[in-house]
Design a protein around this motif. Structure first.
Motif, mmCIF file in Angstrom:
data_model
loop_
_atom_site.group_PDB
_atom_site.id
_atom_site.type_symbol
_atom_site.label_atom_id
_atom_site.label_comp_id
_atom_site.label_asym_id
_atom_site.label_seq_id
_atom_site.Cartn_x
_atom_site.Cartn_y
_atom_site.Cartn_z
ATOM 1 N N HIS A 1 0.808 -1.298 -0.172
ATOM 2 C CA HIS A 1 -0.084 0.085 0.003
ATOM 3 C C HIS A 1 0.752 1.369 -0.042
ATOM 4 O O HIS A 1 0.212 2.454 -0.226
ATOM 5 N N MET A 2 2.163 1.183 0.223
ATOM 6 C CA MET A 2 2.968 2.370 0.321
ATOM 7 C C MET A 2 3.285 2.638 -1.471
ATOM 8 O O MET A 2 3.600 1.563 -2.193
ATOM 9 N N GLY A 3 3.267 3.738 -1.880
ATOM 10 C CA GLY A 3 3.693 4.220 -3.096
ATOM 11 C C GLY A 3 5.011 3.717 -3.529
ATOM 12 O O GLY A 3 5.967 4.019 -2.649
ATOM 13 N N VAL A 4 5.330 3.053 -4.503
ATOM 14 C CA VAL A 4 6.497 2.418 -4.803
ATOM 15 C C VAL A 4 7.515 3.723 -5.127
ATOM 16 O O VAL A 4 8.944 3.479 -4.773
ATOM 17 N N ASP A 5 7.095 4.749 -5.537
ATOM 18 C CA ASP A 5 8.071 6.092 -5.535
ATOM 19 C C ASP A 5 8.777 6.331 -4.110
ATOM 20 O O ASP A 5 10.062 6.528 -4.134
ATOM 21 N N ARG A 6 8.018 6.509 -3.203
ATOM 22 C CA ARG A 6 8.482 6.605 -2.044
ATOM 23 C C ARG A 6 9.492 5.623 -1.471
ATOM 24 O O ARG A 6 10.445 5.891 -0.895
ATOM 25 N N TRP A 7 9.054 4.142 -1.612
ATOM 26 C CA TRP A 7 9.880 3.168 -1.400
ATOM 27 C C TRP A 7 11.338 3.135 -1.987
ATOM 28 O O TRP A 7 12.072 2.973 -1.459
#
Length: 246
Positions: free
Chosen positions: A94-100
């Motif tokens: 559920h975390m945006g992959v760009d943030r990760w």
């Protein structure tokens, strides 16, 4: 080839032996942008994608790329842990992959206490602890979204003149809006850093608004426009993928 896909457009770059050969921006409705992407090279060994677009847009992009180069794109997804970085989300996907990936890129550069800020359509602020644990983050409307909200939901906040983003009190409606937005963006990062406590995290900035934000912060932090791409490379290596070559 590596792509960083947002909600309305995608940044891409062509890499060979660690060197970026060419880069560009792709928008599905822009025929010239599509042609530049599809004509950037004749053959590819791999395509890596970081995407926060909807599933339909991802499928359309994957079909376009696969038809052109006969290579199945690999889509990175947020994970519970990657290369020593540990996700705080109970449901990591559920975390945006760009943030990760931005965090992962920063962690690969400098393992330790980090604050990673992505200044795009949204302003995201994420904190990473000394041991690689994600300590949590913030998602805030970016400059354009803040301005749009004011213009859409108020009757008398209107202006036609141009105004820069600055921290001084505004002396016109245009300045008051733009300077207020600048104040909110810079203050959010400043307060997040204060809330982070000791030891102070190292600040990394990425996204289209990174340079503006760094100026508003008085030169704090390090601007790394390709931080998401760097994280994409790090995750691909963890998955045993060969570097995508032109």
């Amino acid at each position: 080839m590596q792509l960083d896909v947002g909600n309305s457009s995608a940044k891409w770059r062509l890499v060979r032996d660690g060197e970026v050969l060419v880069r560009g921006v792709y928008q599905p409705e822009d025929a010239q942008a599509r042609d530049r992407l599809l004509s950037c090279c004749e053959q590819l060994q791999g395509i890596w994608v970081a995407s926060v677009a909807c599933e339909e847009a991802e499928c359309q992009l994957a079909t376009l790329l696969q038809q052109r180069w006969h290579v199945l794109p690999w889509f990175a997804r947020s994970e519970a842990a990657t290369a020593g970085l540990v996700n705080s989300y109970v449901q990591p996907m559920h975390m945006g992959v760009d943030r990760w990936l931005a965090m992962l890129g920063a962690w690969r550069r400098s393992p330790g206490r980090l604050c990673v800020v992505d200044a795009g359509s949204a302003l995201t602020i994420d904190l990473v602890g000394m041991g690689g644990n994600h300590e949590g983050g913030y998602i805030i409307p970016g400059t354009s979204l803040m301005e749009r909200a004011l213009l859409m939901d108020t009757d008398r906040v209107r202006f036609a003149e141009e105004a820069a983003y600055d921290l001084a009190p505004g002396t016109s409606t245009a300045e008051a809006v733009r300077h207020g937005i600048a104040l909110a963006q810079a203050a959010a990062v400043t307060l997040a850093l204060q809330q982070a406590g000791e030891p102070p995290p190292r600040l990394y900035l990425c996204g289209g608004g990174a340079e503006l934000l760094q100026r508003l912060l008085g030169g704090q932090g390090e601007c790394l426009p390709d931080l998401v791409f760097e994280g994409l490379e790090a995750m691909a290596v963890e998955h045993g993928l060969a570097p995508p070559q032109a």
